[in-house]
Design an enzyme around this catalytic site. Structure first.
Site, short mmCIF file in Angstrom:
data_model
loop_
_atom_site.label_atom_id
_atom_site.label_comp_id
_atom_site.label_asym_id
_atom_site.label_seq_id
_atom_site.Cartn_x
_atom_site.Cartn_y
_atom_site.Cartn_z
N GLU A 117 0.95 -1.29 -0.03
CA GLU A 117 -0.10 0.06 -0.10
C GLU A 117 0.80 1.19 0.08
O GLU A 117 2.16 1.19 0.25
CB GLU A 117 -0.93 -0.02 1.31
CG GLU A 117 -0.24 0.24 2.65
CD GLU A 117 -0.86 -0.44 3.68
OE1 GLU A 117 -1.96 0.27 4.18
OE2 GLU A 117 -0.31 -1.41 4.35
N LYS A 119 2.50 4.57 1.08
CA LYS A 119 3.18 5.33 2.39
C LYS A 119 2.63 6.72 2.34
O LYS A 119 2.91 7.41 1.87
CB LYS A 119 4.65 5.05 2.52
CG LYS A 119 5.05 5.66 3.91
CD LYS A 119 6.59 5.26 4.25
CE LYS A 119 6.97 5.29 5.57
NZ LYS A 119 6.95 6.95 5.88
N ASP A 121 2.03 10.46 3.55
CA ASP A 121 2.94 11.52 4.48
C ASP A 121 2.02 12.20 5.11
O ASP A 121 1.91 13.33 4.99
CB ASP A 121 3.62 11.97 3.34
CG ASP A 121 5.09 12.86 3.76
OD1 ASP A 121 5.24 12.15 4.94
OD2 ASP A 121 5.56 13.44 3.08
N TYR A 229 -4.33 1.41 8.89
CA TYR A 229 -3.29 0.57 8.09
C TYR A 229 -2.74 -0.62 9.15
O TYR A 229 -2.16 -1.51 8.60
CB TYR A 229 -2.11 1.14 7.50
CG TYR A 229 -1.37 2.29 8.44
CD1 TYR A 229 -0.71 1.80 9.59
CD2 TYR A 229 -1.17 3.49 8.06
CE1 TYR A 229 0.27 2.46 10.45
CE2 TYR A 229 -0.46 4.43 9.18
CZ TYR A 229 0.28 3.85 10.11
OH TYR A 229 0.77 4.84 10.93
N LYS A 318 11.23 3.51 0.07
CA LYS A 318 10.96 5.05 -0.29
C LYS A 318 11.37 5.34 -1.73
O LYS A 318 12.26 4.68 -2.58
CB LYS A 318 12.11 5.68 0.47
CG LYS A 318 11.77 5.68 1.95
CD LYS A 318 10.59 6.50 2.23
CE LYS A 318 10.50 6.92 3.98
NZ LYS A 318 11.51 7.88 4.37
N CYS A 412 21.62 45.95 1.24
CA CYS A 412 20.30 45.27 0.55
C CYS A 412 20.10 45.66 -0.67
O CYS A 412 20.20 46.63 -1.07
CB CYS A 412 19.15 45.71 1.27
SG CYS A 412 17.41 45.44 0.82
N CYS A 415 17.09 48.08 -0.96
CA CYS A 415 16.94 49.34 -0.31
C CYS A 415 18.34 50.02 -0.19
O CYS A 415 18.50 51.34 0.07
CB CYS A 415 15.83 49.36 0.67
SG CYS A 415 16.72 48.93 2.12
N CYS A 430 18.47 42.71 6.30
CA CYS A 430 18.60 44.10 5.86
C CYS A 430 18.11 44.86 6.92
O CYS A 430 17.05 44.59 7.70
CB CYS A 430 17.50 43.95 4.52
SG CYS A 430 17.17 45.81 4.32
N CYS A 436 12.53 49.74 3.34
CA CYS A 436 12.83 48.78 2.35
C CYS A 436 11.62 48.38 1.56
O CYS A 436 10.69 48.02 2.16
CB CYS A 436 13.69 47.54 2.98
SG CYS A 436 13.92 46.23 2.03
#
Ligand code: IVH
Length: 673
Positions: A117, A119, A121, A229, A318, A412, A415, A430, A436
């Protein structure tokens, strides 16, 4: 032969790394690396521990199944431990798995049958039923102790509260996975974005986060799914003698069971099934990270038994993360909401798992350095958890010439403000704050939000539109807005323009705490802003405070204090703040503390060392601060006294050398009372 020093060090560092990722994943629900990257670390450690058994340790992360449960749900002891699964990563490992089982259980020589079956997640839970009624639901936790999440589990429509069929007498404990499908996950994130709630990185985090909410009413609104399961234990019912039959039985008494479940024969049957599901992977409506095979015959399962963390009779094969190679053309830096600069790879476009990819994350500078990634390298790219593509590593053998290393800019890119790295943090930031452009939209949204200045009618879309059209640059421009500018905006009728001007006006009456919060200083949340306001009472005093002074406020540590100082050190921030006040933002005066709260220790500075009975260091400091004292970490001639508990450190010697008074626990207690 002695174990090389380098191996000892590597094992140690792998254990620490895995422990820290475990904690982020299991306790914080906030992983920083992909499952595949984690699996690699784990396998590396497993392999080293097998190679050097003399370095085995009970404390190794390979010796436990997960991580400790968080504290806010009642603990549940699993009478039958909730195990994990061994992993296989290629066909040969599947064949080796079958061979081990043949050696252990198959006396007849007949091929072994396995259930197969996908797997899922998500996260594993246990459901306990008595007389057909759901009695208790628990998370897996560390496998031995989980959390009681009954109230939350009951909100899942796919979890039966009452079993069907006459067989549902006695007791049965059913196990399975709680998960979210793609549609549910996307819908959840959309609605979270609307309420400015937490955005989840992937369906698994969304499922885990939703199931572990203290308020089950919120869980009820989350699109959680359940698929069973396994049976943990059962009394009072005759169960079928095969795993496959048991799954049909579960289905018959009301549990969801994977529609993809099949019976297959031998390692070759497993491999075929794996190929079939792998080819369907991208079209499935939910995330899977492999397939699970379980020996079908329950007697054979019992013969096979267990190793410390997993049954010998089951395995997860996997899926590979899809990886491709392409050229790293350049590294650019993206500025996030909080000013964090993230390195982003610009790639020669390439298809990964069916999607064209030309940008990928490089996480942070430490990762770039650790992996030694250079601009111009051929790099391995993969879609992490099928969400954001990431650069895995350079193909070192392909590097012909010396190539330039990506450099964090000192300014940055948006800015031009200074970029700084705070000690102990991986991120560069930054310092531009309110000026900014990349941070501006979010800063304005935050300023207008309900818990800040609460500007009714100034929604996210409107803010974005106004920033893009450069009608406003920063929060400082809000109170300069004119009717003609607003009326010219998309979907803005005259009436709503007037209304917005009115609510802008109304928002000017606020409190010092809300105003401080509204400025969006890093890590200054509502409560901290309120505490700062109450302690200093005047904006100017907060602006003038140094790091040491700021830390006198309860809950303000060195990091928050430094953030406050840094914020007001930026001339542009200061100008905006002054202008907001000039435009009429105001708050009621905060009264001086009443006589009963007088502060007899005002002007005194204490240093605490050693352990005080009945007080943590923080509690002791808080008590002193409550009476007006300052608490410092180092002794100087200006220290009023050093308070020495059990096992004091060298600070007592220093105090004596400087002629500073040393107080014991009893004297401390007189001081604070
Ligand atoms: S069986 C006795 N079957 O994978 C073995 N687990 O890596 C117990 N998982 O904790 C697990 N789909 O959360 C099993 N069809 C499946 C599964 C599955 C997902 C998860 C489960 C488990 C983890 C182990």
């Amino acid at each position: 032969m002695p174990v090389p020093e380098s191996v000892i060090a590597e094992i140690q560092s792998l254990r620490e790394e895995i422990n820290s990722h475990n904690h982020r994943y299991h306790v914080l629900d906030d992983p920083q690396i992909t499952d595949q990257a984690y699996d690699r670390l784990y396998r590396k450690l497993q392999q080293l521990e097998q190679q050097y058994p003399e370095l085995a340790s009970e404390l190794s992360p390979t010796q436990r199944v997960g991580s400790a449960p968080a504290t806010h749900f009642e603990p549940v002891i699993h009478e039958v431990a909730m195990l994990s699964l061994e992993n296989a990563f290629d066909d040969d490992e599947m064949r080796a798995f079958e061979k081990r089982l043949i050696d252990r259980v198959a006396s007849t020589g007949a091929a072994l049958a396995f259930t197969a079956e996908p797997k899922l997640d998500g996260l594993a839970i246990s459901l306990l039923y008595e007389q057909g009624k759901l009695l208790r639901a628990a998370t897996r936790g560390d496998g031995k102790t989980g959390e009681n999440i009954t109230a939350n589990a009951k909100t899942l429509p796919s979890i039966p509260l009452q079993l069907t069929g006459e067989k549902s007498t006695g007791m049965i404990e059913v196990r399975g996975e709680v998960y979210m499908d793609h549609a549910g996950f996307n819908a959840l994130n959309d609605s979270q974005a609307k309420i400015q709630g937490k955005i989840f990185a992937n369906p698994r985090n969304a499922a885990a986060g939703s199931l572990r909410l203290l308020d089950s009413r919120i869980t009820a609104t989350r699109p959680l799914l359940f698929c069973s399961y396994a049976i943990g234990r059962a009394e009072g019912s005759d169960l079928p003698q095969g795993q496959f039959g048991r799954m049909q039985y579960l289905r018959s008494i009301g549990f969801p069971v994977s529609p993809y479940i099949e019976l297959v024969e031998g390692a070759e049957g497993c491999i075929q099934y794996y190929q079939k599901i792998l080819s369907q992977r991208d079209s499935l409506p939910f995330d899977i990270d492999g397939v699970v095979f379980k020996l079908n015959d329950i007697q054979q399962q019992q013969q096979a038994g267990f190793v410390s963390k997993a049954p010998r009779w089951a395995i997860a094969y996997k899926f590979p993360a899809e990886e491709v190679t392409t050229r790293l053309l350049d590294v650019e830096f993206q500025v996030g909401r909080t000013g964090a600069l993230t390195p982003v790879a610009r790639l020669e476009p390439v298809a990964v798992a069916g999607v064209m990819v030309s940008n990928a994350t490089l996480h942070n500078m430490d990762e770039i350095e650790r992996k030694d990634i250079r601009i111009g390298d051929l790099v391995i790219v993969r879609r992490a958890g099928d969400v954001i593509p990431e650069v895995v590593s350079p193909v070192a053998s392909e590097r012909k010439d010396e190539l330039p290393r990506p450099q964090m800019p000192d300014r940055c890119p948006v800015c031009n403000s200074d970029v700084v790295k705070n000690q102990g943090q991986a991120a560069y930031r930054c310092t531009g704050g309110l000026i900014c452009a990349a941070q501006r939209k979010e800063a304005i949204k935050h300023f207008a939000s309900r818990k800040a200045l609460d500007i009714e009618g100034l929604g996210d879309k409107l803010v974005e539109q106004m920033v893009e059209l450069e009608i406003i640059q920063s929060i400082g421009d809000l109170y300069h807005l004119e009717f003609s500018q607003l009326a010219a905006l998309d979907r803005m009728a005259e009436k709503s323009a007037h209304n917005l001007l009115d609510s802008l006006d109304a928002s000017k009456a606020t409190t010092l705490g809300k105003f401080l919060f509204a400025l969006g200083i890093r890590e200054v949340g509502e409560a901290t802003a309120e505490a700062l306001a109450n302690y200093f009472r005047h904006l100017d005093k907060i602006i003038a405070a140094d790091i040491e002074e700021l830390q006198q406020v309860e809950d303000v540590g060195p990091v928050v204090a430094a953030n406050v100082v840094q914020f007001f050190n930026q001339v542009d921030n200061l100008e905006i703040v002054r202008d907001l006040v000039k435009q009429g933002v105001h708050w009621p005066k905060i009264d001086k503390p009443r006589a009963s709260e007088s502060q007899p220790l005002l002007g005194k500075t204490y240093v605490i060392t050693g352990t005080l009975e009945g007080f943590s260091r923080e509690q002791a400091a808080a008590r002193l601060k409550l009476r007006g004292a300052k608490v410092s970490s180092s002794v100087s001639a200006r220290t009023s006294a050093v308070i020495a508990g059990e096992k004091p450190g060298s600070k007592v010697n220093k105090a004596e050398a400087l002629g500073v008074e040393v107080m014991d626990q009893a004297q401390f207690e007189i001081l604070i009372n």
